[in-house]
Design an enzyme around this catalytic site. Structure first.
Site, PDB file in Angstrom:
ATOM      1  N   ARG A  47       0.105  15.105  13.161  1.00  9.76           N
ATOM      2  CA  ARG A  47       0.802  14.560  11.987  1.00  9.76           C
ATOM      3  C   ARG A  47       1.298  15.753  11.174  1.00  9.76           C
ATOM      4  O   ARG A  47       0.707  16.158  10.195  1.00  9.76           O
ATOM      5  CB  ARG A  47      -0.114  13.635  11.200  1.00  9.76           C
ATOM      6  N   PRO A  48       2.429  16.327  11.617  1.00  8.98           N
ATOM      7  CA  PRO A  48       2.940  17.559  10.995  1.00  8.98           C
ATOM      8  C   PRO A  48       3.555  17.306   9.613  1.00  8.98           C
ATOM      9  O   PRO A  48       3.783  16.165   9.224  1.00  8.98           O
ATOM     10  CB  PRO A  48       4.016  17.998  11.970  1.00  8.98           C
ATOM     11  N   ILE A  49       3.799  18.382   8.909  1.00  9.84           N
ATOM     12  CA  ILE A  49       4.510  18.273   7.623  1.00  9.84           C
ATOM     13  C   ILE A  49       5.659  19.292   7.585  1.00  9.84           C
ATOM     14  O   ILE A  49       6.121  19.681   6.508  1.00  9.84           O
ATOM     15  CB  ILE A  49       3.564  18.506   6.425  1.00  9.84           C
ATOM     16  N   ASP A  50       6.151  19.658   8.769  1.00  9.84           N
ATOM     17  CA  ASP A  50       7.238  20.662   8.817  1.00  9.84           C
ATOM     18  C   ASP A  50       8.499  20.197   8.097  1.00  9.84           C
ATOM     19  O   ASP A  50       9.184  20.995   7.438  1.00  9.84           O
ATOM     20  CB  ASP A  50       7.558  21.013  10.273  1.00  9.84           C
ATOM     21  N   ARG A  75      -4.101  10.268   4.096  1.00 12.54           N
ATOM     22  CA  ARG A  75      -2.916  11.065   4.440  1.00 12.54           C
ATOM     23  C   ARG A  75      -1.954  11.164   3.281  1.00 12.54           C
ATOM     24  O   ARG A  75      -1.347  12.184   3.053  1.00 12.54           O
ATOM     25  CB  ARG A  75      -2.211  10.447   5.656  1.00 12.54           C
ATOM     26  N   LYS A  93       0.841  -1.213   0.000  1.00 14.01           N
ATOM     27  CA  LYS A  93       0.000   0.000   0.000  1.00 14.01           C
ATOM     28  C   LYS A  93       0.865   1.249   0.000  1.00 14.01           C
ATOM     29  O   LYS A  93       0.675   2.162  -0.809  1.00 14.01           O
ATOM     30  CB  LYS A  93      -0.895   0.000   1.237  1.00 14.01           C
ATOM     31  N   ASN A  94       1.843   1.302   0.914  1.00 11.60           N
ATOM     32  CA  ASN A  94       2.581   2.561   1.090  1.00 11.60           C
ATOM     33  C   ASN A  94       3.578   2.833  -0.028  1.00 11.60           C
ATOM     34  O   ASN A  94       4.028   3.963  -0.192  1.00 11.60           O
ATOM     35  CB  ASN A  94       3.245   2.589   2.476  1.00 11.60           C
ATOM     36  N   CYS A 140      -5.162   8.356   9.135  1.00 16.60           N
ATOM     37  CA  CYS A 140      -5.259   7.827  10.501  1.00 16.60           C
ATOM     38  C   CYS A 140      -4.998   8.939  11.526  1.00 16.60           C
ATOM     39  O   CYS A 140      -4.230   9.838  11.281  1.00 16.60           O
ATOM     40  CB  CYS A 140      -4.209   6.740  10.726  1.00 16.60           C
ATOM     41  N   ARG A 165      -9.023   0.006   3.979  1.00  9.90           N
ATOM     42  CA  ARG A 165      -8.104   0.936   3.319  1.00  9.90           C
ATOM     43  C   ARG A 165      -6.799   0.228   2.973  1.00  9.90           C
ATOM     44  O   ARG A 165      -6.083   0.641   2.061  1.00  9.90           O
ATOM     45  CB  ARG A 165      -7.752   2.104   4.259  1.00  9.90           C
ATOM     46  N   ASP A 190       3.781   0.202  12.263  1.00  7.28           N
ATOM     47  CA  ASP A 190       2.511  -0.255  11.678  1.00  7.28           C
ATOM     48  C   ASP A 190       2.186  -1.690  12.070  1.00  7.28           C
ATOM     49  O   ASP A 190       1.141  -2.216  11.692  1.00  7.28           O
ATOM     50  CB  ASP A 190       2.537  -0.133  10.150  1.00  7.28           C
TER      51      ASP A 190
HETATM   52  C1  EPZ Z   1       4.127   6.729   6.764  1.00  6.87           C
HETATM   53  O1  EPZ Z   1       3.433   7.814   7.354  1.00  6.87           O
HETATM   54  C2  EPZ Z   1       3.116   5.614   6.623  1.00  6.87           C
HETATM   55  N1  EPZ Z   1       2.019   6.051   5.763  1.00  6.87           N
HETATM   56  C3  EPZ Z   1       2.571   5.221   7.987  1.00  6.87           C
HETATM   57  O2  EPZ Z   1       1.777   4.055   7.770  1.00  6.87           O
HETATM   58  C4  EPZ Z   1       3.716   4.832   8.913  1.00  6.87           C
HETATM   59  O3  EPZ Z   1       3.207   4.633  10.206  1.00  6.87           O
HETATM   60  C5  EPZ Z   1       4.787   5.923   8.933  1.00  6.87           C
HETATM   61  O4  EPZ Z   1       5.204   6.260   7.602  1.00  6.87           O
HETATM   62  C6  EPZ Z   1       6.030   5.484   9.714  1.00  6.87           C
HETATM   63  O5  EPZ Z   1       6.564   4.342   9.112  1.00  6.87           O
HETATM   64  C7  EPZ Z   1       2.206   6.029   4.433  1.00  6.87           C
HETATM   65  O6  EPZ Z   1       3.247   5.636   3.933  1.00  6.87           O
HETATM   66  C8  EPZ Z   1       1.043   6.475   3.587  1.00  6.87           C
HETATM   67  P1  EPZ Z   1       6.452   9.787   9.015  1.00  6.87           P
HETATM   68  P2  EPZ Z   1       4.146   9.276   7.408  1.00  6.87           P
HETATM   69  O7  EPZ Z   1       6.554  11.050   8.260  1.00  6.87           O
HETATM   70  O8  EPZ Z   1       4.995   9.441   6.222  1.00  6.87           O
HETATM   71  C9  EPZ Z   1       6.985  12.934  12.536  1.00  6.87           C
HETATM   72  C10 EPZ Z   1      -0.115   2.722   7.727  1.00  6.87           C
HETATM   73  O9  EPZ Z   1      -0.593   2.098   8.692  1.00  6.87           O
HETATM   74  N2  EPZ Z   1       7.019  13.937  11.462  1.00  6.87           N
HETATM   75  O10 EPZ Z   1       7.528   8.754   8.857  1.00  6.87           O
HETATM   76  O11 EPZ Z   1       3.097  10.269   7.685  1.00  6.87           O
HETATM   77  C11 EPZ Z   1       5.604  12.315  12.678  1.00  6.87           C
HETATM   78  O12 EPZ Z   1       4.785  13.105  13.520  1.00  6.87           O
HETATM   79  C12 EPZ Z   1       0.350   4.137   7.929  1.00  6.87           C
HETATM   80  O13 EPZ Z   1       0.063   2.237   6.606  1.00  6.87           O
HETATM   81  C13 EPZ Z   1       7.359  15.233  11.794  1.00  6.87           C
HETATM   82  O14 EPZ Z   1       7.611  15.557  12.950  1.00  6.87           O
HETATM   83  O15 EPZ Z   1       5.059   9.085   8.714  1.00  6.87           O
HETATM   84  C14 EPZ Z   1       5.912  10.983  13.291  1.00  6.87           C
HETATM   85  O16 EPZ Z   1       6.066  11.138  14.693  1.00  6.87           O
HETATM   86  C15 EPZ Z   1      -0.063   4.686   9.269  1.00  6.87           C
HETATM   87  N3  EPZ Z   1       7.376  16.166  10.806  1.00  6.87           N
HETATM   88  C16 EPZ Z   1       7.256  10.612  12.670  1.00  6.87           C
HETATM   89  O17 EPZ Z   1       7.813  11.834  12.171  1.00  6.87           O
HETATM   90  C17 EPZ Z   1       7.110  15.864   9.503  1.00  6.87           C
HETATM   91  O18 EPZ Z   1       7.172  16.753   8.653  1.00  6.87           O
HETATM   92  C18 EPZ Z   1       7.172   9.624  11.526  1.00  6.87           C
HETATM   93  O19 EPZ Z   1       6.289  10.156  10.567  1.00  6.87           O
HETATM   94  C19 EPZ Z   1       6.759  14.531   9.191  1.00  6.87           C
HETATM   95  C20 EPZ Z   1       6.730  13.584  10.182  1.00  6.87           C
END
Ligand code: EPZ
Length: 461
Positions: A156-159, A127, A56-57, A151, A431, A339
């Site tokens: 869930r920031p995007i900074d 997301r 999926k991802n 989810c 999903r 996950d």
């Molecule tokens: C991806 O989410 C996956 N989703 C998530 O899987 C998975 O849990 C996650 O990666 C971690 O492996 C998809 O691929 C669609 P991150 P993503 O950016 O990219 C912080 C599932 O079940 N962060 O790696 O959103 C954030 O808050 C889903 O399939 C910032 O601080 O995760 C978190 O604590 C659920 N600033 C950590 O980093 C940012 O700009 C990891 O988030 C981005 C993230």
């Protein structure tokens, strides 16, 4: 889309789904909302074979990335789940020509897309819609995207995504619920990610792929789906090196051609069936996997008393003895995947002794615990730590899926518990798990999907 319609009319299963959706839509219109739930009669070991679908991802990054191609992209082994349907629909609504070759293969010609705007109606469904930021910025040097949905487990920031875009020369403003990104040109840059982020790593790759010069991402995420995206882009003529390590180097290119690419098997779907086999004391051969992607899950299952046999592209899980306690700390890849955390909690709820689960990635990913305790689990949560006191067995109860992987955990718990468990809000589960009912039934599970007439639909996605 005619070919899709024609194809679906030829395929009875797809036809049945289309009729089903029309029925649901019709009922929704009449004010009576039809909702599904799973009814699971558990207490039996899972035995047999299951084939894993595409990741999926990986699909949720690769499908939008096709917008960067000057040619036609044929993408195979796409999982047939609502998240991929949602992202394919976004491409279609943006003006791409999307042809359904079969249920897991599409051909995308995005050359006719002229807009850089992805409105909230489209992005609220999941997301991963944030990948359109990197894609539109790369193709049009501007993007106007509604922030993501998906989810809910804490902020869930995007900074970090924005930090990457700005390093490449873009300006980013967030106003009236839209992320507005503009760049006169995109120049390669060195970007250090303050924390490991899958999404930010992927979005920066997408934004840098055609930037002038070299971009280096340090402290990059190393998940298998990042490697899969890099391989997909390189098959189109990109120049990405180091994907899968914490330093990724991208030499910008002018053009990306069309390609044919097959998505890797889903590491988390495979892990979920591995845990289900161990949790029910079964004997399951999980086919179409990459064992290396499953190493941390294998290690944990062996700790709890399962026996895991690895083959070239399959893995067999049995659990001859008792379930033993173990401690789990989720980390970015190659650590234990976050996950897989809810699924492990379900398994450990009947392991002998006390297990400690530490969530090392998300702020609060224990919302499912309330549902698990309804089934008799003894779990205490304090911030990012859950203490699981093993009980002799779980008891059936009406529960619901609070998010995608939490839903998978409730299915595992229901398969473990004697008696009948009803699981609501299963749209979360669908999903990310293709044909979960059929796959579990093939393993001997007694699970069925039931419609609940008259209930008010919770906001799907
Ligand atoms: C991806 O989410 C996956 N989703 C998530 O899987 C998975 O849990 C996650 O990666 C971690 O492996 C998809 O691929 C669609 P991150 P993503 O950016 O990219 C912080 C599932 O079940 N962060 O790696 O959103 C954030 O808050 C889903 O399939 C910032 O601080 O995760 C978190 O604590 C659920 N600033 C950590 O980093 C940012 O700009 C990891 O988030 C981005 C993230």
């Amino acid at each position: 889309m005619e070919s899709e319609l024609i194809y679906s009319l030829l395929n009875p299963r797809i036809l049945q789904k289309i009729i089903l959706r029309l029925e649901i839509k019709q009922k929704f219109i009449e004010g009576v909302t039809v909702l599904d739930k799973y009814v699971v009669s558990g207490g039996k070991p899972l035995c047999g074979e299951v084939t894993i679908s595409g990741a999926k991802n990986a699909a949720l990054a690769i499908i939008p990335a096709a917008i960067l191609s000057d040619g036609i992209c044929r993408i195979e082994n796409i999982p047939n789940i609502s998240d991929t349907s949602a992202v394919i629909r976004i491409l279609y609504e943006l003006g791409a020509n999307v042809k359904m070759i079969n249920k897991s293969t599409i051909e995308i010609d995005a050359s006719k897309i002229t807009t850089h705007v992805v409105p909230y109606e489209m992005t609220k469904r999941m997301r991963a819609s944030y990948y359109f930021m990197g894609v539109m910025l790369s193709r049009f040097h501007k993007a106007l995207i509604a922030p993501p949905g998906g989810c809910d487990f804490g902020v869930r920031p995007i900074d970090l995504h924005i930090k990457g875009f700005e390093a490449l020369g873009a300006t980013v403003n967030i106003e009236s619920g839209m992320v507005d990104i503009q760049a006169d040109r995109l120049l390669g840059s060195q970007i250090y990610l303050d924390s490991v982020s899958v999404g930010a790593t992927i979005n920066i790759i997408l934004a840098a792929i055609k930037a002038r010069g070299v971009t280096i991402i340090e402290n990059a995420a190393k998940e298998p789906h990042i490697v899969d995206l890099a391989n997909f882009l390189n098959s189109m003529g990109a120049d990405i090196r180091g994907a899968g390590t914490d330093v990724i180097k991208i030499h910008g290119v002018e053009h990306l051609s069309g390609t044919t690419y097959s998505i890797i098997p889903d590491q988390i779907e495979a892990g979920t069936y591995m845990v289900a086999a161990a949790a029910t004391g079964g004997d399951v051969l999980i086919k179409n996997v990459i064992p290396k992607h499953l190493e941390s899950i294998t290690a944990k299952l062996e700790e709890v008393g399962a026996v895991v046999e690895e083959y070239d592209d399959s893995i067999r899980v049995t659990r001859p003895g008792k379930l033993l306690k173990c401690n789990v700390k989720t980390m970015p890849h190659p650590g234990f995947p976050t996950d897989m955390q809810p699924q492990m909690a379900a398994l450990l709820s009947t392991a002998e002794g006390t297990s400690i689960i530490t969530e090392g990635v998300w702020d609060s990913r224990f919302r499912y615990v309330e549902q698990l305790t309804r089934m008799g689990a003894q779990v205490q949560v304090d911030g990012k730590v859950a203490v699981v006191e093993g009980v002799s067995e779980l008891t059936c109860a009406p529960v619901k899926a609070v998010d995608l992987r939490a839903g998978a955990a409730m299915v595992i718990a229901a398969l473990m518990a004697k008696g009948t468990t009803h699981i609501e809000d299963i749209y979360h589960i669908e999903r990310g798990y293709e044909n979960i009912i059929e796959k579990l039934r093939d393993l001997g599970a007694d699970i069925k999907r039931v419609y609940i007439e008259g209930q008010t639909a919770t906001q799907a996605m």
